[in-house]
Motif scaffolding. Structure first.
Motif, PDB file in Angstrom:
ATOM      1  N   GLN A 188       0.822  -1.211   0.000  1.00  0.00           N
ATOM      2  CA  GLN A 188       0.000   0.000   0.000  1.00  0.00           C
ATOM      3  C   GLN A 188       0.857   1.263   0.000  1.00  0.00           C
ATOM      4  OE1 GLN A 188      -2.357  -0.768   3.495  1.00  0.00           O
ATOM      5  NE2 GLN A 188      -3.935  -1.868   2.358  1.00  0.00           N
ATOM      6  N   ASN A 189       1.875   1.286   0.837  1.00  0.00           N
ATOM      7  CA  ASN A 189       2.696   2.479   0.960  1.00  0.00           C
ATOM      8  C   ASN A 189       3.707   2.617  -0.175  1.00  0.00           C
ATOM      9  OD1 ASN A 189       2.122   3.862   3.771  1.00  0.00           O
ATOM     10  ND2 ASN A 189       2.029   1.663   4.125  1.00  0.00           N
ATOM     11  N   PHE A 190       4.069   1.516  -0.794  1.00  0.00           N
ATOM     12  CA  PHE A 190       4.962   1.578  -1.956  1.00  0.00           C
ATOM     13  C   PHE A 190       4.313   2.376  -3.076  1.00  0.00           C
ATOM     14  CE2 PHE A 190       6.409  -0.144  -6.036  1.00  0.00           C
ATOM     15  CZ  PHE A 190       7.781   0.008  -5.914  1.00  0.00           C
ATOM     16  N   ARG A 191       3.029   2.138  -3.304  1.00  0.00           N
ATOM     17  CA  ARG A 191       2.327   2.863  -4.371  1.00  0.00           C
ATOM     18  C   ARG A 191       2.230   4.352  -4.061  1.00  0.00           C
ATOM     19  NH1 ARG A 191      -2.293  -0.299  -7.515  1.00  0.00           N
ATOM     20  NH2 ARG A 191      -1.647   1.401  -8.889  1.00  0.00           N
ATOM     21  N   ILE A 192       2.018   4.679  -2.791  1.00  0.00           N
ATOM     22  CA  ILE A 192       1.961   6.087  -2.400  1.00  0.00           C
ATOM     23  C   ILE A 192       3.304   6.757  -2.665  1.00  0.00           C
ATOM     24  CG2 ILE A 192       1.718   7.673  -0.453  1.00  0.00           C
ATOM     25  CD1 ILE A 192      -0.229   5.666   0.795  1.00  0.00           C
ATOM     26  N   VAL A 193       4.378   6.118  -2.226  1.00  0.00           N
ATOM     27  CA  VAL A 193       5.715   6.691  -2.387  1.00  0.00           C
ATOM     28  C   VAL A 193       6.059   6.855  -3.867  1.00  0.00           C
ATOM     29  CG1 VAL A 193       8.171   6.251  -2.030  1.00  0.00           C
ATOM     30  CG2 VAL A 193       6.560   5.849  -0.178  1.00  0.00           C
ATOM     31  N   ASN A 241      -4.839  12.280  -1.855  1.00  0.00           N
ATOM     32  CA  ASN A 241      -4.711  13.172  -0.700  1.00  0.00           C
ATOM     33  C   ASN A 241      -3.259  13.446  -0.347  1.00  0.00           C
ATOM     34  OD1 ASN A 241      -7.501  13.319  -0.439  1.00  0.00           O
ATOM     35  ND2 ASN A 241      -7.605  11.590   0.967  1.00  0.00           N
ATOM     36  N   TYR A 242      -2.437  12.398  -0.350  1.00  0.00           N
ATOM     37  CA  TYR A 242      -1.010  12.575  -0.069  1.00  0.00           C
ATOM     38  C   TYR A 242      -0.365  13.489  -1.106  1.00  0.00           C
ATOM     39  CZ  TYR A 242      -1.171   8.774   3.356  1.00  0.00           C
ATOM     40  OH  TYR A 242      -1.446   7.991   4.446  1.00  0.00           O
ATOM     41  N   MET A 247       2.063  18.690  -2.955  1.00  0.00           N
ATOM     42  CA  MET A 247       2.136  19.831  -3.871  1.00  0.00           C
ATOM     43  C   MET A 247       1.984  21.157  -3.130  1.00  0.00           C
ATOM     44  SD  MET A 247      -0.021  18.415  -7.141  1.00  0.00           S
ATOM     45  CE  MET A 247       0.208  16.721  -7.688  1.00  0.00           C
ATOM     46  N   LEU A 248       1.145  21.147  -2.095  1.00  0.00           N
ATOM     47  CA  LEU A 248       0.958  22.365  -1.309  1.00  0.00           C
ATOM     48  C   LEU A 248       2.169  22.674  -0.450  1.00  0.00           C
ATOM     49  CD1 LEU A 248      -2.768  21.914  -0.199  1.00  0.00           C
ATOM     50  CD2 LEU A 248      -1.882  23.453  -1.961  1.00  0.00           C
ATOM     51  N   ASN A 249       2.835  21.628   0.018  1.00  0.00           N
ATOM     52  CA  ASN A 249       4.007  21.814   0.879  1.00  0.00           C
ATOM     53  C   ASN A 249       5.061  20.765   0.540  1.00  0.00           C
ATOM     54  OD1 ASN A 249       5.793  22.569   2.845  1.00  0.00           O
ATOM     55  ND2 ASN A 249       4.530  21.933   4.577  1.00  0.00           N
ATOM     56  N   PRO A 250       5.850  20.988  -0.532  1.00  0.00           N
ATOM     57  CA  PRO A 250       6.819  19.987  -0.985  1.00  0.00           C
ATOM     58  C   PRO A 250       7.910  19.678   0.036  1.00  0.00           C
ATOM     59  CG  PRO A 250       6.444  21.675  -2.659  1.00  0.00           C
ATOM     60  CD  PRO A 250       5.809  22.165  -1.394  1.00  0.00           C
ATOM     61  N   LEU A 251       8.182  20.595   0.964  1.00  0.00           N
ATOM     62  CA  LEU A 251       9.256  20.389   1.925  1.00  0.00           C
ATOM     63  C   LEU A 251       8.838  19.479   3.083  1.00  0.00           C
ATOM     64  CD1 LEU A 251      10.760  23.988   2.114  1.00  0.00           C
ATOM     65  CD2 LEU A 251      11.531  22.050   0.731  1.00  0.00           C
ATOM     66  N   ALA A 252       7.538  19.326   3.279  1.00  0.00           N
ATOM     67  CA  ALA A 252       7.064  18.482   4.374  1.00  0.00           C
ATOM     68  C   ALA A 252       7.144  17.013   3.962  1.00  0.00           C
ATOM     69  CB  ALA A 252       5.625  18.846   4.738  1.00  0.00           C
ATOM     70  N   GLU A 253       7.562  16.177   4.894  1.00  0.00           N
ATOM     71  CA  GLU A 253       7.671  14.753   4.624  1.00  0.00           C
ATOM     72  C   GLU A 253       6.563  13.993   5.361  1.00  0.00           C
ATOM     73  OE1 GLU A 253      11.461  13.191   5.489  1.00  0.00           O
ATOM     74  OE2 GLU A 253      12.534  14.416   4.021  1.00  0.00           O
TER      75      GLU A 253
END
Length: 284
Positions: A188-193, A241-242, A247-253
């Motif tokens: 699940q998280n691989f696809r998000i990343v 959503n991620y 895109m709104l905050n590229p610096l946030a991880e």
């Protein structure tokens, strides 16, 4: 950071699943061909079960092995069948002139893109060995040139990294090795990343996230995505959503919350397998 995380998830899934698949495959071959495989874990399980008077559980183990191998072969066969079938359909609706223009503009001389005649906006990357980007005329009519460039750059990342193959392998591991729950979390998280990495690549290409963000929002407004029965990387049906947050905050991880229970259960199962392997070596 995201690239390292995706590599770790892929490596963990392949190592765990590969080890178990190998043992099951050797066990199955030994049963069918009558070979004697000295260090096979499943065979050691049988020995333990007989030692403790649980020989009847050996049949359960046989069923699990046969079930896992059958499901694996079924999913691989189904993947190729549906992919070939869909490829033929795309070829029927292929717009030759637009495809040539798209490849001259974005393909850098390669046959990287296919444009199909379809009213719904579509942008996917499909194929394992030589992935192709499939773009619909509906998408081209919906987006501006800059937005279209952002979408194609996003899909170019998937193409260059052969993400359809990686996505299929992760899904295959998690669905067949359901008794190791950490594989499902990794899938699940691989696809998000991977989607975040593709977005990052597109943003770097244009030095702005405006075009990518507006393209995503436009497609979400007009598209109703249905999952296709084969592995592919799609622009607008995963991790929305991620991606908007990024895109709104590229610096946030993203702070990944590791599933403690799943990790402990998976570690227990993996440790048991390791213990059985050591036991097999000691008996040698």
């Amino acid at each position: 950071m995201y690239k390292r995380q995706s590599n770790i998830m892929l490596l963990v899934s392949l190592v765990i699943s590969g080890a178990i698949f190998l043992q099951m495959g050797l066990y199955f071959i030994s049963k069918v061909a009558g070979w004697s495989i000295r260090y096979n874990l499943v065979a050691v399980c049988h020995g333990w079960m007989k030692t403790f008077g649980l020989s009847s559980l050996g049949y359960v183990l046989d069923i699990l092995v046969i079930y896992t191998l059958f499901i694996t072969l079924w999913k691989i066969g189904s993947q190729f069948y549906h992919a070939v079938r869909m490829k033929k359909r795309f070829e029927q609706y292929r717009e030759i002139r637009l495809t040539n223009d798209m490849n001259r503009t974005y393909g850098e001389g390669q046959d990287a893109c296919i444009v199909i005649s379809h009213p719904m906006p579509l942008a996917i990357t499909m194929g394992f060995i030589r992935p192709k980007i499939v773009i619909s005329t509906g998408l081209m009519n919906l987006l501006t040139n800059e937005e279209l460039h952002a979408v194609i750059s996003h899909e170019m990342y998937h193409k260059e990294h052969r993400d359809p193959l990686n996505i299929f392998l992760m899904a295959l591991c998690s669905s067949t090795m359901w008794y190791i729950p950490i594989l499902k979390w990794c899938n699940q998280n691989f696809r998000i990343v991977k989607e975040l990495l593709a977005d990052e690549y597109a943003i770097e290409k244009q030095q702005t996230s405006v075009n990518l963000g507006s393209a995503l929002l436009k497609m979400l407004k007009v598209s109703k995505y249905e999952k296709m029965p084969f592995a592919y990387a799609s622009f607008a049906d995963t991790s929305v959503n991620y991606r908007i947050d990024y895109m709104l905050n590229p610096l946030a991880e993203i702070e990944w919350k590791l599933p403690v229970k799943s990790m402990l259960l998976s570690l227990t199962i993996f440790s048991l397998i390791c213990a059985l392997f050591i036991y097999a070596l000691v008996l040698a």
